[in-house]
Write a protein that holds these residues in place. Structure first.
Motif, PDB file in Angstrom:
ATOM      1  N   ALA A 377       0.840  -1.198   0.000  1.00  0.00           N
ATOM      2  CA  ALA A 377       0.000   0.000   0.000  1.00  0.00           C
ATOM      3  C   ALA A 377       0.876   1.249   0.000  1.00  0.00           C
ATOM      4  O   ALA A 377       2.009   1.231   0.495  1.00  0.00           O
ATOM      5  CB  ALA A 377      -0.932   0.015   1.208  1.00  0.00           C
ATOM      6  N   ARG A 378       0.341   2.321  -0.542  1.00  0.00           N
ATOM      7  CA  ARG A 378       1.029   3.605  -0.523  1.00  0.00           C
ATOM      8  C   ARG A 378       0.427   4.442   0.607  1.00  0.00           C
ATOM      9  O   ARG A 378      -0.717   4.886   0.528  1.00  0.00           O
ATOM     10  CB  ARG A 378       0.889   4.320  -1.865  1.00  0.00           C
ATOM     11  N   ILE A 379       1.194   4.631   1.682  1.00  0.00           N
ATOM     12  CA  ILE A 379       0.714   5.388   2.836  1.00  0.00           C
ATOM     13  C   ILE A 379       1.026   6.863   2.631  1.00  0.00           C
ATOM     14  O   ILE A 379       2.191   7.228   2.387  1.00  0.00           O
ATOM     15  CB  ILE A 379       1.365   4.869   4.128  1.00  0.00           C
ATOM     16  N   PRO A 380       0.031   7.742   2.691  1.00  0.00           N
ATOM     17  CA  PRO A 380       0.288   9.177   2.464  1.00  0.00           C
ATOM     18  C   PRO A 380       1.270   9.745   3.474  1.00  0.00           C
ATOM     19  O   PRO A 380       1.364   9.283   4.614  1.00  0.00           O
ATOM     20  CB  PRO A 380      -1.104   9.795   2.629  1.00  0.00           C
ATOM     21  N   ASP A 381       1.997  10.742   3.045  1.00  0.00           N
ATOM     22  CA  ASP A 381       2.941  11.415   3.939  1.00  0.00           C
ATOM     23  C   ASP A 381       2.202  12.039   5.118  1.00  0.00           C
ATOM     24  O   ASP A 381       1.104  12.597   4.965  1.00  0.00           O
ATOM     25  CB  ASP A 381       3.711  12.503   3.180  1.00  0.00           C
ATOM     26  N   GLY A 382       2.804  11.938   6.282  1.00  0.00           N
ATOM     27  CA  GLY A 382       2.213  12.539   7.480  1.00  0.00           C
ATOM     28  C   GLY A 382       1.200  11.662   8.179  1.00  0.00           C
ATOM     29  O   GLY A 382       0.635  12.066   9.200  1.00  0.00           O
ATOM     30  N   TRP A 383       0.943  10.459   7.647  1.00  0.00           N
ATOM     31  CA  TRP A 383       0.010   9.535   8.279  1.00  0.00           C
ATOM     32  C   TRP A 383       0.782   8.517   9.109  1.00  0.00           C
ATOM     33  O   TRP A 383       1.891   8.120   8.753  1.00  0.00           O
ATOM     34  CB  TRP A 383      -0.848   8.815   7.225  1.00  0.00           C
ATOM     35  N   GLU A 384       0.192   8.070  10.186  1.00  0.00           N
ATOM     36  CA  GLU A 384       0.805   7.113  11.094  1.00  0.00           C
ATOM     37  C   GLU A 384       0.165   5.748  10.894  1.00  0.00           C
ATOM     38  O   GLU A 384      -1.047   5.632  10.697  1.00  0.00           O
ATOM     39  CB  GLU A 384       0.611   7.572  12.540  1.00  0.00           C
ATOM     40  N   ARG A 385       0.996   4.698  10.952  1.00  0.00           N
ATOM     41  CA  ARG A 385       0.481   3.334  10.823  1.00  0.00           C
ATOM     42  C   ARG A 385       0.667   2.583  12.133  1.00  0.00           C
ATOM     43  O   ARG A 385       1.735   2.643  12.740  1.00  0.00           O
ATOM     44  CB  ARG A 385       1.197   2.562   9.710  1.00  0.00           C
ATOM     45  N   VAL A 386      -0.380   1.892  12.563  1.00  0.00           N
ATOM     46  CA  VAL A 386      -0.351   1.094  13.780  1.00  0.00           C
ATOM     47  C   VAL A 386      -0.665  -0.350  13.408  1.00  0.00           C
ATOM     48  O   VAL A 386      -1.673  -0.627  12.750  1.00  0.00           O
ATOM     49  CB  VAL A 386      -1.366   1.610  14.834  1.00  0.00           C
ATOM     50  N   ASP A 387       0.198  -1.268  13.829  1.00  0.00           N
ATOM     51  CA  ASP A 387       0.073  -2.682  13.496  1.00  0.00           C
ATOM     52  C   ASP A 387      -0.676  -3.403  14.615  1.00  0.00           C
ATOM     53  O   ASP A 387      -0.193  -3.508  15.736  1.00  0.00           O
ATOM     54  CB  ASP A 387       1.470  -3.288  13.324  1.00  0.00           C
ATOM     55  N   TYR A 388      -1.885  -3.923  14.310  1.00  0.00           N
ATOM     56  CA  TYR A 388      -2.668  -4.679  15.269  1.00  0.00           C
ATOM     57  C   TYR A 388      -2.754  -6.157  14.876  1.00  0.00           C
ATOM     58  O   TYR A 388      -3.658  -6.867  15.315  1.00  0.00           O
ATOM     59  CB  TYR A 388      -4.084  -4.118  15.391  1.00  0.00           C
ATOM     60  N   GLY A 389      -1.848  -6.619  14.029  1.00  0.00           N
ATOM     61  CA  GLY A 389      -1.878  -8.022  13.624  1.00  0.00           C
ATOM     62  C   GLY A 389      -2.859  -8.263  12.500  1.00  0.00           C
ATOM     63  O   GLY A 389      -2.537  -8.066  11.334  1.00  0.00           O
ATOM     64  N   ALA A 390      -4.068  -8.691  12.830  1.00  0.00           N
ATOM     65  CA  ALA A 390      -5.093  -8.935  11.817  1.00  0.00           C
ATOM     66  C   ALA A 390      -5.725  -7.649  11.316  1.00  0.00           C
ATOM     67  O   ALA A 390      -6.593  -7.686  10.445  1.00  0.00           O
ATOM     68  CB  ALA A 390      -6.175  -9.860  12.373  1.00  0.00           C
ATOM     69  N   LYS A 391      -5.289  -6.515  11.862  1.00  0.00           N
ATOM     70  CA  LYS A 391      -5.811  -5.219  11.457  1.00  0.00           C
ATOM     71  C   LYS A 391      -4.664  -4.224  11.396  1.00  0.00           C
ATOM     72  O   LYS A 391      -3.864  -4.122  12.317  1.00  0.00           O
ATOM     73  CB  LYS A 391      -6.885  -4.742  12.451  1.00  0.00           C
ATOM     74  N   GLN A 392      -4.587  -3.515  10.279  1.00  0.00           N
ATOM     75  CA  GLN A 392      -3.618  -2.436  10.129  1.00  0.00           C
ATOM     76  C   GLN A 392      -4.390  -1.121  10.068  1.00  0.00           C
ATOM     77  O   GLN A 392      -5.352  -1.002   9.298  1.00  0.00           O
ATOM     78  CB  GLN A 392      -2.791  -2.611   8.848  1.00  0.00           C
ATOM     79  N   GLU A 393      -3.977  -0.165  10.870  1.00  0.00           N
ATOM     80  CA  GLU A 393      -4.689   1.111  10.934  1.00  0.00           C
ATOM     81  C   GLU A 393      -3.754   2.239  10.518  1.00  0.00           C
ATOM     82  O   GLU A 393      -2.636   2.359  11.024  1.00  0.00           O
ATOM     83  CB  GLU A 393      -5.221   1.355  12.349  1.00  0.00           C
ATOM     84  N   ILE A 394      -4.221   3.051   9.581  1.00  0.00           N
ATOM     85  CA  ILE A 394      -3.495   4.238   9.114  1.00  0.00           C
ATOM     86  C   ILE A 394      -4.304   5.444   9.549  1.00  0.00           C
ATOM     87  O   ILE A 394      -5.496   5.537   9.222  1.00  0.00           O
ATOM     88  CB  ILE A 394      -3.317   4.203   7.586  1.00  0.00           C
ATOM     89  N   ARG A 395      -3.686   6.371  10.271  1.00  0.00           N
ATOM     90  CA  ARG A 395      -4.473   7.446  10.869  1.00  0.00           C
ATOM     91  C   ARG A 395      -3.713   8.762  10.860  1.00  0.00           C
ATOM     92  O   ARG A 395      -2.493   8.805  10.857  1.00  0.00           O
ATOM     93  CB  ARG A 395      -4.867   7.083  12.296  1.00  0.00           C
ATOM     94  N   ARG A 396      -4.506   9.810  10.858  1.00  0.00           N
ATOM     95  CA  ARG A 396      -3.994  11.166  11.032  1.00  0.00           C
ATOM     96  C   ARG A 396      -5.084  11.984  11.700  1.00  0.00           C
ATOM     97  O   ARG A 396      -6.178  12.129  11.153  1.00  0.00           O
ATOM     98  CB  ARG A 396      -3.604  11.794   9.693  1.00  0.00           C
ATOM     99  N   GLY A 397      -4.786  12.446  12.922  1.00  0.00           N
ATOM    100  CA  GLY A 397      -5.816  13.143  13.692  1.00  0.00           C
ATOM    101  C   GLY A 397      -6.942  12.200  14.042  1.00  0.00           C
ATOM    102  O   GLY A 397      -6.734  11.132  14.603  1.00  0.00           O
ATOM    103  N   GLU A 398      -8.182  12.601  13.688  1.00  0.00           N
ATOM    104  CA  GLU A 398      -9.347  11.768  13.980  1.00  0.00           C
ATOM    105  C   GLU A 398      -9.733  10.861  12.821  1.00  0.00           C
ATOM    106  O   GLU A 398     -10.715  10.127  12.909  1.00  0.00           O
ATOM    107  CB  GLU A 398     -10.550  12.667  14.339  1.00  0.00           C
TER     108      GLU A 398
END
Length: 483
Positions: A377-398
């Motif tokens: 995947a291409r993660i946008p600049d300034g976004w944070e990725r959190v690895d939850y195993g069976a779930k990957q979360e990409i977030r910025r702010g809310e």
């Protein structure tokens, strides 16, 4: 005049015969009983008839009554032992499949079987004592059987003593088997899963996760983000690998341990805590410190170890809390840790499935593992990725973008089934979709690289105001949802 002992024995046999016959008739009259239950009921009814005939013959002073009662009692003991063994086997079948997972399950299975054997023997003691009383001189004299010189101890003592010895031996055997099994623990310590790469900032960390029965879960506590692996046994074991966010970032492990050092105050909720001093340690090529500790909660003692290492000015914390038997597994995991160079894959296998861009196309391509899916995947600049195993979360702010492994699909499910309602609803439920509040609106097929997906929009059923959007993929016989 009939001896009191004869009256007691005959009355007891009559009572057992009546109760057994009533229970057998009730089972046979039910149409819901299993075949084994009906066989046991038929055997019980036959034994009740023989016991009743033997008791009646004992009152009428029939010499053969004693032999009939003795034969019936021994047959009843054998039949009860057989059906008790079958019942214990059926009841322990679910736990038998877990016995190879570790010493806890194996010991619990041994304790259950030993307890079943003890319960059967204790419940059979009255029957064995009654059989012993049939050889009593009073019974023999009532039946007209000549008395013989006694050359052996009283049969009542022999029968009762033998039953108690067998019950006591079963208890001691179960206690001996309840001790930890180091051989199985060592075998589990050698069985690690293949190497995986995790990325929570710009510094990857690669290690082989613990195998089943450890379950993988997200970890986000105390300013740390990572992944935890928990074995739900008694007592449980938890292994955590996480990255700690410290500002300003430490340059040395001494700076990191000074801010993350464990003390007794760290475990205020525990009944007892003993914390050792940090000692130098290294994780792969990253220097750090190791702290061993012991805590006691709810009368259970837990062994703990925490290793703080600094790699690329990022602080990684490796934590173990649980049983001594699982500590070798943690040590092997730590010994296998690698810190790949930033931007590298680090040995984690990836596939060719690409996720549609959900924001600006800027950003670098990143290889992700979402449960059993390997995704690029291409993660946008300034976004944070959190690895939850069976779930990957990409977030910025809310704002949150999640990639979720939806599990295995029925055989034959492929891209042709993307628009099937059951598959769409299964994907939406991964994001907390409430079918009573929202309805499925537009559906459209989209191309993501060489993979086809279904874009699904939900909306308010009255105002048709859009609510959420997700993409549904079928990848390798499993569901992958992005929303």
């Amino acid at each position: 005049m009939r001896p009191v002992l004869v009256s007691v024995l005959a009355g007891a046999w009559f009572l057992l015969a009546v109760l057994g016959a009533i229970g057998a008739v009730l089972v046979l009259s039910r149409s819901t009983g299993t075949a084994e239950q009906r066989i046991f009921a038929a055997v019980s009814l036959l034994l009740a008839a023989l016991a009743g005939a033997g008791a009646f013959g004992l009152l009428r002073r029939k010499p053969r009554a004693r032999a009939l009662l003795a034969t019936t009692g021994l047959f009843a003991f054998a039949a009860s032992a057989f059906f008790a063994y079958r019942a214990a086997t059926d009841a322990s079948a679910p736990a038998a499949s877990l016995a190879s997972a570790g010493p806890d399950a194996a010991n619990a299975l041994v304790l259950f079987r030993a307890g079943s054997a003890v319960a059967f023997l204790l419940s059979s003691i009255p029957l064995l004592v009654a059989l012993g009383f049939l050889r009593h001189p009073s019974v023999r004299a009532w039946l007209g059987i000549p008395a013989r010189p006694r050359r052996t101890p009283d049969p009542i003592l022999l029968v009762g003593g033998a039953a108690l010895l067998v019950a006591g031996g079963a208890v001691l055997f179960s206690k001996d088997r309840s001790r930890p099994a180091p051989a199985k623990a060592d075998a589990a310590a050698r069985a690690l899963d293949p190497l995986e790469t995790f990325l929570w900032s710009d510094q990857p960390v690669a290690f082989p996760p613990p195998p089943a029965p450890f379950t993988r879960e997200r970890y986000a506590e105390g300013g740390r983000k990572g992944v935890s692996f928990t074995r739900y046994a008694v007592p449980p074991t938890r292994i955590t690998v996480a990255e700690a966010a410290l500002e300003p970032a430490p340059n040395t492990p001494e700076e990191a341990i000074a801010r993350l050092r464990l003390t007794k105050e760290t475990f205020k909720s525990a009944d007892f805590a003993e914390v050792g001093d940090p000692v130098p340690a290294a994780v792969s090529n990253a220097p750090g410190y190791q702290t061993d500790y012991t805590i006691r909660e709810r009368s259970m003692e837990h062994r703990g170890r925490e290793i703080v290492a600094v790699a690329g000015r990022r602080v990684f914390v490796f934590t173990f809390l649980g049983r001594d038997a699982d500590l070798p597994l943690f040590e092997r995991l730590v010994a296998s840790v690698r810190f790949p160079a930033p931007g590298s894959r680090g040995g984690g296998a990836t596939g060719g499935l690409e996720v549609p861009a959900a924001a600006s196309p800027a950003g670098e391509e990143t290889d992700l593992r979402v449960g059993e899916h390997h995704v690029r995947a291409r993660i946008p600049d300034g976004w944070e990725r959190v690895d939850y195993g069976a779930k990957q979360e990409i977030r910025r702010g809310e704002t949150r973008i999640a990639l979720v492994d939806g599990g295995a699909l029925p055989p034959g499910t492929g891209p042709a089934n993307l628009e099937d309602d059951w598959l769409v609803q299964r994907a939406l439920r991964l994001f907390g979709h409430d079918a009573r509040r929202w309805e499925v609106g537009a559906r459209s097929r989209v191309a993501s690289g060489d993979v086809e997906a279904l874009a699904v929009e939900t909306r308010d059923p009255l105002s048709h105001v859009p609510h959420a959007r997700c993409w549904v993929f079928v990848n390798g016989g499993r569901l992958l949802a992005v929303g």
